[in-house]
Design a protein around this motif. Structure first.
Motif, short mmCIF file in Angstrom:
data_model
loop_
_atom_site.label_atom_id
_atom_site.label_comp_id
_atom_site.label_asym_id
_atom_site.label_seq_id
_atom_site.Cartn_x
_atom_site.Cartn_y
_atom_site.Cartn_z
N TYR A 67 -4.83 -6.01 14.60
CA TYR A 67 -5.49 -4.86 14.76
C TYR A 67 -6.89 -5.26 13.98
N PHE A 68 -6.93 -5.76 12.65
CA PHE A 68 -8.37 -6.04 12.74
C PHE A 68 -8.83 -7.46 13.21
N PHE A 69 -8.24 -8.32 14.07
CA PHE A 69 -8.36 -9.59 14.50
C PHE A 69 -9.93 -9.11 15.00
N LEU A 70 -10.57 -9.14 15.71
CA LEU A 70 -12.11 -8.50 16.27
C LEU A 70 -12.76 -8.09 16.10
N LYS A 71 -12.20 -7.09 14.58
CA LYS A 71 -13.63 -6.38 14.13
C LYS A 71 -13.92 -6.73 12.77
N ASP A 72 -15.35 -6.23 12.80
CA ASP A 72 -15.82 -6.69 11.45
C ASP A 72 -15.41 -5.96 10.20
N LEU A 73 -15.18 -6.53 9.08
CA LEU A 73 -14.68 -6.18 8.20
C LEU A 73 -15.75 -6.66 6.98
N ASP A 74 -16.17 -5.44 5.52
CA ASP A 74 -17.23 -6.38 4.87
C ASP A 74 -16.15 -5.84 3.48
N HIS A 75 -15.29 -5.14 3.01
CA HIS A 75 -13.84 -5.63 1.80
C HIS A 75 -12.53 -5.12 2.50
N VAL A 76 -11.89 -5.28 0.98
CA VAL A 76 -9.98 -5.28 1.89
C VAL A 76 -9.84 -4.33 0.57
N ILE A 77 -9.94 -2.77 0.28
CA ILE A 77 -9.58 -2.61 -1.14
C ILE A 77 -8.01 -2.06 -1.22
N SER A 78 -7.49 -1.50 -2.33
CA SER A 78 -6.11 -2.00 -2.82
C SER A 78 -5.99 -1.19 -4.15
N LYS A 95 -9.24 -12.29 6.22
CA LYS A 95 -10.97 -12.32 6.82
C LYS A 95 -11.80 -13.15 4.96
N ASN A 96 -11.02 -13.37 4.81
CA ASN A 96 -11.50 -14.47 3.34
C ASN A 96 -12.11 -14.08 2.89
N LEU A 97 -11.68 -12.50 2.19
CA LEU A 97 -11.94 -11.53 1.19
C LEU A 97 -11.04 -11.74 0.38
N ASP A 98 -11.85 -10.72 -0.95
CA ASP A 98 -10.45 -10.87 -2.36
C ASP A 98 -9.85 -9.33 -1.80
N ILE A 99 -9.21 -9.42 -2.38
CA ILE A 99 -9.00 -7.40 -2.84
C ILE A 99 -9.11 -6.91 -4.05
N GLU A 100 -9.96 -6.33 -3.76
CA GLU A 100 -10.88 -4.99 -4.82
C GLU A 100 -9.60 -4.36 -5.04
N ILE A 101 -9.99 -4.32 -6.27
CA ILE A 101 -8.54 -3.43 -6.93
C ILE A 101 -9.61 -1.81 -7.81
N TYR A 102 -8.80 -0.77 -6.99
CA TYR A 102 -9.02 0.54 -7.27
C TYR A 102 -8.63 1.27 -8.16
N ASP A 103 -8.27 2.29 -8.67
CA ASP A 103 -7.57 2.86 -9.61
C ASP A 103 -7.50 4.52 -8.78
N VAL A 104 -6.34 4.49 -8.46
CA VAL A 104 -6.31 6.12 -7.43
C VAL A 104 -6.09 7.39 -8.55
N ARG A 105 -6.56 7.19 -9.24
CA ARG A 105 -6.41 8.36 -10.52
C ARG A 105 -8.06 8.52 -10.89
N LYS A 106 -8.58 7.93 -10.52
CA LYS A 106 -9.99 8.25 -10.92
C LYS A 106 -11.05 8.28 -9.37
N VAL A 107 -10.88 7.62 -8.68
CA VAL A 107 -11.09 7.14 -6.70
C VAL A 107 -11.52 8.66 -5.77
N THR A 108 -12.65 8.97 -5.66
CA THR A 108 -12.31 9.92 -4.31
C THR A 108 -13.29 9.80 -3.60
N GLY A 109 -13.20 9.75 -2.39
CA GLY A 109 -13.88 9.77 -0.79
C GLY A 109 -15.24 9.92 -1.16
#
Length: 179
Positions: A67-78, A95-109
């Motif tokens: 799906y993302f093959f032709l799309k630019d992507l700056d970050h992958v977070i999980s 995409k040669n990116l690190d997975i950045e971890i977020y806390d579902v209890r703290k993150v908002t839109g």
């Protein structure tokens, strides 16, 4: 000395002209923030609160790369769960990116927007979080939690530099392979 001055002048001129070579679409993209809010793939039902992916889930995770093959992507977070990390891993690797971890209890839109303004980000989360982030970042639609069996829907939210947003709920029917 004249040669050095000439080279420096040429470099300076090229810096000033670099932005004028951009198309209107490229200039608009620089000021656009795009989030892809994606639910983790199918999880094992018998492994407690932090299960691994099923074989079908692993295949679905691999197909996000297509799906993302032709799309630019700056970050992958999980979120910090096995199932979300395993869903994000193939795309991050491709995409040669690190997975950045977020806390579902703290993150908002809003906190995601503050952190990733001007970027394109794949956010891997859960059936009751990805819709909440999409809802918070736009005001033209209200998305409900995804059904427990819904792994096909995801949200795309685009926000321009002035804070105007557009959100859509998309669905992908991934191919299933019988092995």
């Amino acid at each position: 000395m004249k040669k050095i001055f000439f080279i420096l002048s040429l470099a300076l001129v090229s810096c000033f002209n670099s932005n004028t070579d951009k198309t209107p679409e490229e200039k608009a993209k620089e000021n656009l923030t795009t989030f892809y809010f994606i639910r983790h793939a199918e999880k094992a039902a018998d492994q407690g609160s932090d299960p691994e992916l099923t074989e079908k889930g692993k295949k679905r995770a691999e197909q996000w790369v297509n799906y993302f093959f032709l799309k630019d992507l700056d970050h992958v977070i999980s979120s910090d769960f096995k199932r979300t990390n395993a869903t994000a891993a193939p795309l991050a690797k491709a995409k040669n990116l690190d997975i950045e971890i977020y806390d579902v209890r703290k993150v908002t839109g809003t906190s995601l927007l503050e952190t990733y303004r001007g970027k394109t980000v794949a956010v891997y989360g859960h059936s009751n979080t990805i819709n909440a982030y999409a809802n918070e970042l736009q005001s033209d639609r209200v998305y409900k939690d995804l059904e427990e069996t819904d792994y096909d829907h995801f949200f795309i939210v685009r926000i321009d530099k002035d804070g105007n947003s557009n959100a859509v709920m998309e669905s992908i029917d991934f191919m299933e392979y019988d092995n």
